[in-house]
Design a protein around this motif. Sequence first.
Motif, short mmCIF file in Angstrom:
data_model
loop_
_atom_site.label_atom_id
_atom_site.label_comp_id
_atom_site.label_asym_id
_atom_site.label_seq_id
_atom_site.Cartn_x
_atom_site.Cartn_y
_atom_site.Cartn_z
N PHE A 25 -2.72 -6.87 3.00
CA PHE A 25 -1.29 -7.09 3.22
C PHE A 25 -0.80 -8.32 2.46
N ARG A 26 -1.58 -9.41 2.52
CA ARG A 26 -1.17 -10.64 1.82
C ARG A 26 -1.22 -10.47 0.31
N ARG A 72 -10.00 -12.28 0.94
CA ARG A 72 -9.27 -12.09 -0.32
C ARG A 72 -10.16 -12.37 -1.52
N VAL A 100 -0.73 -7.64 -1.31
CA VAL A 100 0.42 -6.82 -1.68
C VAL A 100 1.67 -7.68 -1.72
N GLN A 101 1.82 -8.56 -0.75
CA GLN A 101 2.97 -9.47 -0.72
C GLN A 101 3.02 -10.37 -1.94
N LYS A 102 1.85 -10.78 -2.43
CA LYS A 102 1.78 -11.66 -3.59
C LYS A 102 1.77 -10.89 -4.91
N ASN A 103 2.03 -9.59 -4.84
CA ASN A 103 2.10 -8.74 -6.04
C ASN A 103 0.78 -8.70 -6.79
N LYS A 112 -1.18 -2.95 -5.19
CA LYS A 112 -0.15 -1.96 -4.87
C LYS A 112 -0.83 -0.77 -4.20
N THR A 135 -2.09 -4.66 -9.38
CA THR A 135 -0.87 -4.72 -10.18
C THR A 135 -1.22 -5.31 -11.54
N TYR A 189 -5.61 1.69 -2.91
CA TYR A 189 -5.10 0.43 -3.45
C TYR A 189 -5.63 0.17 -4.85
#
Length: 292
Positions: free
Chosen positions: A46-47, A4, A49-52, A55, A68, A65
């Motif tokens: 994936f993580r 990340r 995207v989950q944490k905004n 996108k 955001t 990708y």
Amino acid sequence: MKPRSLMFTLYGEYIQYYGGEVWVGSLIQLMDKFGVSESSVRGAIFRMVQKNLLKVRKIGNKSFYSLTELGKRRIEDGVKRVYTTQSQSWDGLWRILTYSFPEEKRELRNIIRKELNWTGFGVISNSTWVSPNSLEEQIMEMIETYKIEDHIFLFSAASIVSHDNESIINKGWDLQAISDEYDVFIKQFTPKFEELREKALNNLLSDDECFIERTNLVHQYRKFLFQDPGFPRDLLPAQWSGTKARELFWNIHQLISIPAVRFFESQYEPAPDREIEARRDKAINPFREIYV
């Protein structure tokens, strides 16, 4: 490198200057250069995207990708602090922030603490944070992002009556520990600079090697964003190690940036439905000759 964190470096150093969107296959190829597996890349995406923070857009069987608004703010704040020249003089104002969250908003309170630490604030007492930097705009954006107007107050003051400036600095930050970390960076990267300069003089630097070295350099230097509050220079101790570390960072960065960006371009695939106006000059030389 953690996937990340490496992804943040890639977006900040390269992808943002090429439309801000990238095919997942390009990310996999780029991160493979640092020993990050495809499954680890996809898990990190994936993580995020989950944490905004990221996108996705699907075009055919390909995924592209982009950041955001929250992700962009993180990247822009980080890039600005890495590449902006610090002011010599302080404007004389302390920014003082206090907050009060009910217990059911404990998780949000922890997020705000991390945001304040990232921004360069220091905590001087329970729920009271201060900074000598003009961070009003960033804090107001943070308040708007998290909708916490009812829980935070931001003040500015020319003096703190009960303590002098040195006492406030010593209470909110450990500048000696930060200076020691800069010394470690200098010790690590000074021989690396000599090695890269010798290779460059003998035309022995490949594009992919420069990409790896530049990305690693920025990745290592970025850790100071979580430690160094970025004070104006007249509030720093004499012989501040951060100044020497920054000069070393700049010298290495500029030595290898052109071939590093060239390698990135060879691996980067934009979405087919977008015409990208690449800002190659910014990717090569993102240093900003402005003062904060």
